[in-house]
Write a protein that holds these residues in place. Structure first.
Motif, PDB file in Angstrom:
ATOM      1  N   TRP A 123     -18.759   4.140 -20.407  1.00 12.20           N
ATOM      2  CA  TRP A 123     -19.852   4.091 -19.659  1.00 12.20           C
ATOM      3  C   TRP A 123     -20.696   2.617 -19.500  1.00 12.20           C
ATOM      4  CZ3 TRP A 123     -23.312   8.846 -19.624  1.00 12.20           C
ATOM      5  CH2 TRP A 123     -22.716  10.035 -19.745  1.00 12.20           C
ATOM      6  N   LEU A 126     -23.685   1.194 -21.044  1.00 12.78           N
ATOM      7  CA  LEU A 126     -23.810   1.437 -22.281  1.00 12.78           C
ATOM      8  C   LEU A 126     -22.893   0.670 -23.031  1.00 12.78           C
ATOM      9  CD1 LEU A 126     -24.345   5.058 -22.613  1.00 12.78           C
ATOM     10  CD2 LEU A 126     -26.298   3.414 -22.470  1.00 12.78           C
ATOM     11  N   ASP A 130     -20.841   3.634 -27.618  1.00 13.16           N
ATOM     12  CA  ASP A 130     -21.268   4.964 -27.285  1.00 13.16           C
ATOM     13  C   ASP A 130     -20.341   5.831 -26.837  1.00 13.16           C
ATOM     14  OD1 ASP A 130     -23.859   4.398 -28.265  1.00 13.16           O
ATOM     15  OD2 ASP A 130     -24.597   3.627 -26.262  1.00 13.16           O
ATOM     16  N   GLU A 133     -17.844   7.084 -29.351  1.00  7.53           N
ATOM     17  CA  GLU A 133     -18.632   8.183 -30.205  1.00  7.53           C
ATOM     18  C   GLU A 133     -18.426   9.309 -29.432  1.00  7.53           C
ATOM     19  OE1 GLU A 133     -19.591   7.322 -33.298  1.00  7.53           O
ATOM     20  OE2 GLU A 133     -20.688   9.026 -33.799  1.00  7.53           O
ATOM     21  N   LEU A 134     -18.752   9.170 -28.192  1.00  8.22           N
ATOM     22  CA  LEU A 134     -18.655  10.345 -27.367  1.00  8.22           C
ATOM     23  C   LEU A 134     -17.169  11.226 -27.290  1.00  8.22           C
ATOM     24  CD1 LEU A 134     -20.067  12.377 -25.035  1.00  8.22           C
ATOM     25  CD2 LEU A 134     -18.975  10.677 -23.489  1.00  8.22           C
ATOM     26  N   PHE A 137     -16.082  13.215 -30.217  1.00  2.00           N
ATOM     27  CA  PHE A 137     -16.707  14.506 -30.519  1.00  2.00           C
ATOM     28  C   PHE A 137     -15.810  15.268 -29.373  1.00  2.00           C
ATOM     29  CE2 PHE A 137     -20.220  12.798 -32.542  1.00  2.00           C
ATOM     30  CZ  PHE A 137     -20.066  13.572 -33.598  1.00  2.00           C
ATOM     31  N   ILE A 138     -15.611  14.723 -28.119  1.00  3.92           N
ATOM     32  CA  ILE A 138     -14.869  15.411 -27.287  1.00  3.92           C
ATOM     33  C   ILE A 138     -13.489  15.722 -27.622  1.00  3.92           C
ATOM     34  CG2 ILE A 138     -13.673  15.390 -24.912  1.00  3.92           C
ATOM     35  CD1 ILE A 138     -16.390  13.981 -23.882  1.00  3.92           C
TER      36      ILE A 138
ATOM     37  N   LYS B  11     -19.647  18.683 -29.124  1.00  5.30           N
ATOM     38  CA  LYS B  11     -19.214  18.092 -28.118  1.00  5.30           C
ATOM     39  C   LYS B  11     -20.588  17.866 -27.118  1.00  5.30           C
ATOM     40  CE  LYS B  11     -14.613  19.545 -27.284  1.00  5.30           C
ATOM     41  NZ  LYS B  11     -13.557  20.391 -26.630  1.00  5.30           N
ATOM     42  N   SER B  14     -23.355  15.829 -28.195  1.00 11.67           N
ATOM     43  CA  SER B  14     -23.003  14.268 -28.154  1.00 11.67           C
ATOM     44  C   SER B  14     -23.021  13.838 -26.557  1.00 11.67           C
ATOM     45  CB  SER B  14     -21.857  13.643 -28.783  1.00 11.67           C
ATOM     46  OG  SER B  14     -20.549  14.338 -28.143  1.00 11.67           O
ATOM     47  N   VAL B  15     -22.704  14.765 -25.721  1.00 10.53           N
ATOM     48  CA  VAL B  15     -22.763  14.583 -24.367  1.00 10.53           C
ATOM     49  C   VAL B  15     -24.242  14.311 -23.786  1.00 10.53           C
ATOM     50  CG1 VAL B  15     -22.555  15.688 -21.869  1.00 10.53           C
ATOM     51  CG2 VAL B  15     -20.790  15.734 -23.418  1.00 10.53           C
ATOM     52  N   ILE B  18     -25.586  11.047 -25.089  1.00 10.33           N
ATOM     53  CA  ILE B  18     -25.343   9.608 -24.252  1.00 10.33           C
ATOM     54  C   ILE B  18     -25.929   9.508 -22.875  1.00 10.33           C
ATOM     55  CG2 ILE B  18     -23.165  10.574 -23.210  1.00 10.33           C
ATOM     56  CD1 ILE B  18     -21.901   7.674 -24.029  1.00 10.33           C
ATOM     57  N   SER B  19     -26.022  11.010 -22.487  1.00 10.78           N
ATOM     58  CA  SER B  19     -26.842  10.991 -21.305  1.00 10.78           C
ATOM     59  C   SER B  19     -28.206  10.787 -21.198  1.00 10.78           C
ATOM     60  CB  SER B  19     -26.717  12.472 -20.787  1.00 10.78           C
ATOM     61  OG  SER B  19     -26.817  12.920 -19.476  1.00 10.78           O
ATOM     62  N   TYR B 111     -19.972  20.190 -19.167  1.00 13.68           N
ATOM     63  CA  TYR B 111     -20.725  18.868 -19.287  1.00 13.68           C
ATOM     64  C   TYR B 111     -21.912  18.613 -18.429  1.00 13.68           C
ATOM     65  CZ  TYR B 111     -20.242  13.950 -18.782  1.00 13.68           C
ATOM     66  OH  TYR B 111     -20.361  12.443 -18.371  1.00 13.68           O
ATOM     67  N   ARG B 115     -25.738  17.517 -19.045  1.00  9.52           N
ATOM     68  CA  ARG B 115     -26.301  16.389 -18.361  1.00  9.52           C
ATOM     69  C   ARG B 115     -27.653  16.742 -17.701  1.00  9.52           C
ATOM     70  NH1 ARG B 115     -23.138  11.282 -16.600  1.00  9.52           N
ATOM     71  NH2 ARG B 115     -25.391  10.735 -17.017  1.00  9.52           N
TER      72      ARG B 115
END
Lengths: 347, 274
Positions: A123, A126, A130, A133-134, A137-138, B11, B14-15, B18-19, B111, B115
């Protein structure tokens, strides 16, 4: 789609990647020149079919590191994108780790990574931490494993101090190393690397290369790598697949390829006094003349004779005989191909 | 589904996180977007205020108090329904960045919906603040809905509107698979429909009955007009249920179409942009 009769069931004999008669066509809209052309193509768009891959076949064993080389537009990236499930193949059979890539099953995606030197997943605004970390989880990475592989990657790629800086402020080389961290935290078994060292400085390239080597060795990961950078291939790949115009023209040992095609040697001469370089042309092909240095290319068999001739007839301060660079051999392989086939302009 | 998949939930959380952080990275953009919304509100507010300048006037069956109530209620409803992140889908497809997500074990639609929700939460909290200030400044008539049943209907209709708008944005983003250079054109088309038919500028019932009937067959009035009317208590139970049914049908239709178009879009996808 035709499935080979040789590949019965799941018994792939440790093969990670199987590609058979893979074909990919693109429909490309053609635009004629200029504004008038734009108007024309607005109302009667013309398309033509580009055959990016023409029935290519190859297999790659688990843990193998294979270099994929060829000129621009040869079909290397297209192959990688098909293998990672991004592009829909026009025809043929592809299987990676027993999966059809196009299905993009989550169990499959968790085992692969595609890293492209000119694309980023981080990203932009950022800090990389970050994105990491994303991804944790993904990819549903258990915490302990995540910490472990993150620690290892950070150390190998020397990015500890970069993790908390917004990505947009990093240099290309720093970003690329972090891209690797982000792409590999889930410890993929298969790595597709597309020009991983593009745009990096020499030190950056070396860091990335060392890393790829280590990753392959430590994780027994299967790696398919495209590169224009011959150093990458020499350093990393034992086996190369040479592709040109959508066809595989060589698949085998890199050393065999160069030995078979290395018909010349390079003699580098440092002169002690200025002299007429034209006289060198009688001995071999003058590649470069930049006093006091002369670079000559001579046939392999006569290289020793040529060297002694030079030593006798010229004011020589120093002389070395080197193998022709792989880059130039491969360039010749391509050029040869192109001359055989309808004399297209080589770039 | 027998039980909630906790990993999947994490999941999308966390999306969401970050969004949210991403929106903060673009503080100025965000603030300007909110300023635009406030300006738009002023424009619409004073337009109607002028039309109803003469006391006691009744235009299109609306009194001044009624129309201003409508317009004012829209502030929050707009920011809930129309603020989205998924407008980035089309440029993402055009640039080939969609590859990043396709390579990951995550559902593309969920996803982007996540967002969108992050963006809505942020926008709504600002809109509440703005509405408070505008309320103090302009002292417009405001209607507090007291009927629990109406509030429930309103919540359902807003949820449907959020999903509908997401599906519409998605659908109008997907031509980009085939025409990567034209990605904005389709989005503009959608915004034109939304401007005219969703009821964000004027309540739809000022239109001739024939046009209203046709409009109500499209998904657009269910984005703003119908939820607002439900909140304001303008509709009886049977018409509310009828309208909710229509928006549900649209959701199913659009989910189906989107899936079809998405699958063939991916086949045409060139993963360009390198």
């Amino acid at each position: 789609m035709k499935r080979s009769t040789l590949l019965g069931g799941n018994n792939n004999d440790g093969k990670a990647i199987i590609v058979e008669n893979l074909t990919k066509n693109f429909e490309v809209s053609e635009k004629q020149k200029g504004l008038g052309g734009s108007f024309k193509s607005l109302f009667s768009p013309k398309t033509k079919t580009v055959r990016a891959l023409k029935e290519i076949s190859f297999t790659i064993k688990k843990g193998e590191l294979v270099g994929f080389i060829g000129p621009n537009g040869a079909g290397k990236t297209t192959t990688l994108k098909i293998l990672s499930g991004l592009l829909y193949p026009t025809a043929g059979f592809t299987q990676v780790l027993g999966f059809n890539p196009w299905d993009r099953k989550h169990e499959y995606l968790k085992q692969i990574a595609l890293v492209m030197g000119q694309k980023n997943q981080l990203w932009w605004d950022l800090p990389a931490s970050d994105t990491l970390e994303l991804n944790r989880f993904i990819y549903e990475i258990p915490e302990r494993l995540y910490k472990e592989s993150l620690e290892e990657l950070i150390k190998l790629l020397e990015v500890e101090k970069l993790l908390n800086i917004p990505v947009r402020r990093l240099s290309l080389g720093q970003r690329m190393r972090l891209e690797f961290v982000a792409a590999l935290v889930h410890r993929p078994k298969i790595l597709f690397l597309d020009e991983p060292t593009i745009g990096l400085d020499v030190i950056g390239q070396q860091k990335v290369r060392d890393f790829i080597f280590e990753y392959n060795r430590k994780n027994n990961a299967t790696i398919l790598l495209t590169s224009h950078n011959m150093e990458d291939l020499l350093d990393l790949a034992k086996r190369v697949i040479v592709i040109d115009k959508g066809e595989i023209i060589y698949d085998g040992d890199l050393r065999d390829l160069t030995e078979k095609h290395a018909k010349e040697k390079v003699i580098k001469v440092y002169l002690s006094k200025p002299t007429d370089y034209k006289k060198f042309e009688e001995i071999g092909e003058v590649k470069r003349f930049n006093y006091p240095m002369v670079i000559l290319s001579v046939p392999r068999e006569t290289s020793a004779i040529a060297a002694s001739e030079i030593l006798q007839n010229f004011p020589v301060a120093d002389l070395t005989i080197e193998e022709e660079s792989i880059e130039s051999i491969i360039r010749r392989v391509f050029r040869g191909e192109k001359i055989v086939k309808n004399n297209a302009e080589s770039r | 589904m027998p039980k909630v998949d906790r990993k999947a939930l994490k999941k999308y959380i966390s999306v969401f996180t970050i969004s949210f952080q991403q929106e903060f990275a673009y503080r100025v953009n965000f603030i300007m977007w909110r300023v635009r919304n406030v300006m738009q509100f002023f424009l619409i507010f004073f337009l109607w205020d002028t039309i109803f300048a003469t006391p006691g006037v009744n235009v299109f069956g609306y009194t001044k108090a009624k129309i201003l109530t409508y317009v004012f209620s829209l502030i929050l409803i707009r920011s809930l329904v129309l603020s989205t992140r998924s407008v980035d889908i089309a440029p993402e497809i055009a640039r080939g960045d969609v590859s990043n997500l396709l390579l990951k074990p995550i559902n593309y639609f969920k996803y982007w919906l996540t967002r969108d929700i992050a963006s809505k939460v942020l926008n709504l909290s600002f809109a509440i603040f703005e509405a408070g200030i505008l309320f103090i400044l302009l002292k417009p008539p405001f209607y507090f809905q007291g009927n629990i049943l109406y509030i429930l209907f309103f919540i359902v209709s807003i949820t449907a509107a959020i999903i509908l708008y997401f599906l519409l944005v998605l659908l109008f983003s997907m031509p980009t698979f085939w025409f990567p250079q034209q990605s904005w054109g389709f989005m503009f088309l959608l915004l034109v429909f939304v401007d005219i038919l969703a009821g964000g500028v004027f309540p739809l019932d000022i239109l001739p009955v024939g046009i209203q009937k046709i409009a109500l067959l499209t998904p657009f009035p269910y984005l703003l007009f119908i939820p607002t009317e439900i909140y304001l208590g303008q509709l009886n139970y049977s018409s509310i249920l009828g309208f909710l049914a229509v928006s549900m049908i649209w959701i199913f239709v659009l989910v189906y179409i989107n899936q079809k178009v998405w699958n063939s879009g991916l086949r045409a996808y060139r993963a360009e942009g390198r």
